[in-house]
Scaffold this active site. Structure first.
Site, mmCIF file in Angstrom:
data_model
loop_
_atom_site.group_PDB
_atom_site.id
_atom_site.type_symbol
_atom_site.label_atom_id
_atom_site.label_comp_id
_atom_site.label_asym_id
_atom_site.label_seq_id
_atom_site.Cartn_x
_atom_site.Cartn_y
_atom_site.Cartn_z
ATOM 1 N N GLU A 185 26.927 48.411 72.230
ATOM 2 C CA GLU A 185 27.319 49.405 73.251
ATOM 3 C C GLU A 185 28.312 50.455 72.769
ATOM 4 O OE1 GLU A 185 28.651 47.225 76.696
ATOM 5 O OE2 GLU A 185 26.652 46.417 77.084
ATOM 6 N N ASN A 224 22.890 47.220 69.108
ATOM 7 C CA ASN A 224 22.399 46.817 70.430
ATOM 8 C C ASN A 224 23.043 47.687 71.516
ATOM 9 O OD1 ASN A 224 20.853 44.669 71.868
ATOM 10 N ND2 ASN A 224 22.848 44.095 72.721
ATOM 11 N N HIS A 253 18.456 46.183 80.866
ATOM 12 C CA HIS A 253 18.904 45.783 82.204
ATOM 13 C C HIS A 253 18.417 46.859 83.180
ATOM 14 C CE1 HIS A 253 21.352 42.577 80.606
ATOM 15 N NE2 HIS A 253 21.991 43.420 79.804
ATOM 16 N N GLU A 256 18.055 41.724 76.236
ATOM 17 C CA GLU A 256 18.774 41.180 77.408
ATOM 18 C C GLU A 256 18.022 41.500 78.696
ATOM 19 O OE1 GLU A 256 22.900 42.405 77.438
ATOM 20 O OE2 GLU A 256 23.084 42.219 75.266
ATOM 21 N N ASP A 286 16.433 42.000 82.128
ATOM 22 C CA ASP A 286 16.377 41.576 83.523
ATOM 23 C C ASP A 286 16.019 42.797 84.363
ATOM 24 O OD1 ASP A 286 18.925 42.861 83.640
ATOM 25 O OD2 ASP A 286 20.005 40.964 83.702
#
Ligand code: XIL
Length: 302
Positions: A127, A169, A206, A235, A237
């Site tokens: 990030e 990432n 996400h 990750e 979702d």
């Protein structure tokens, strides 16, 4: 395949989940995790605050429990994350300059050395790019040590564990037309041109109604892969429910499967009740461990 890991393996890919050490005693949780997934990410246990709570005093017990559970069940491990502006230990949060740079590099070296030989891929830096339209680096204490902090972290990780793939990432880098995506792409292109050791780019993925799965996700993954890196969904979702959520899950997997160097997908938790999201039902299993429509559409897409 009749499980996510078996279906993904048919095309040579892995299928992963985030695991929390304090849930390894929940047999519903471990039964699903063991059956469906063959790549494991520690949800919090390998982060900077967890592994170096006091400066130069390292704490690996929770991370080791997850690695041990994964390896004893024949699974590989994604390391997450060596350097990040968030979830830093208190002692690091107010550091700056050369002291912070050296502390960060020492952290990368020590943690990557501890887990040497046990990690498929490390999220070396997490990030580091800003949201919004700038396409620039995020301001952080690490960024203020100098723009080369990211490549310094990658070089330290390579020296400590030469066999691990080294990933950058980030989130909101899924839509090819977004400035943040372009900023990360430009950095990776520059790293490859200058020989900075980078092997992969992770897309957190996400998603929610304000940040839906983009229709050009395959374009993004293909363009990054063309730089000479693997790409991974790290990750995943997706907030929502029912057939709308199931369709979006299918779309993410179709995008990955259309790119040869998209080597695997990780969902960020097992059941909806395991999700970091405060509310909502963003995962593949409901709170009782039943397969959702999103599970079926994912299995069918793999
Ligand atoms: C989250 C965890 O799931 C939570 O348990 C924790 O409280 C905060 O961090 N991006 C990342 C992950 O890279 O490490 C974050 O995980 C979710 C967002």
């Amino acid at each position: 395949g009749s499980t996510l890991q078996a279906a993904a393996a048919e095309s040579g890919r892995y299928y992963g989940t985030a695991i929390a050490a304090n849930k390894l005693s929940d047999s519903t949780y471990t039964t699903i995790a063991n059956r469906e997934f063959n790549m494991i990410t520690a949800e919090n246990e390998m982060k900077m605050d967890a592994t170096e709570p006091s400066q130069n005093q390292f704490s690996y017990s929770s991370g080791d429990r997850i690695v041990s559970w994964a390896r004893s069940n024949g699974k590989r491990v994604r390391g997450h994350a060596l350097a990040w502006h968030s979830q830093q230990p208190g002692w690091m949060q107010n550091m700056s300059g050369t002291a912070l740079r050296n502390a960060m590099l020492n952290h990368v070296t020590q943690v990557a050395t501890h887990y040497k030989g046990q990690i498929y891929a490390w999220d070396v830096v997490n990030e580091a790019y800003a949201d919004g339209s700038s396409g620039a680096r995020r301001d952080s204490n690490l960024q203020r040590t100098g723009n080369d902090w990211i490549e310094a972290a990658f070089r330290a990780a390579r020296a400590a564990d030469p066999a691990a793939k080294l990933c950058y990432n980030d989130y909101n880098t899924d839509n090819w037309s977004h400035a943040k995506t372009q900023g990360v792409y430009t950095m990776v292109r520059d790293f490859k041109a200058r020989g900075v050791p980078i092997d992969c780019v992770g897309f957190q993925a996400h998603f929610n109604s304000g940040n839906p799965v983009p229709s050009n996700y395959d374009v993004t993954l293909r363009n990054f892969a063309a730089l000479g890196v693997d790409v991974q969904i790290t990750e995943l979702d997706i907030e929502g429910s029912g057939s709308s959520q199931a369709q979006q899950y299918a779309g993410v997997h179709q995008a990955c499967l259309s790119v040869a160097r998209c080597t695997g997908v990780t969902v960020w938790g097992v059941r909806d009740t395991d999700s970091w999201r405060a509310s909502g039902t963003p995962l593949l299993f409901d709170g009782s461990g039943n397969k959702k429509a999103a599970y079926t559409s994912t299995l069918n897409a793999l």
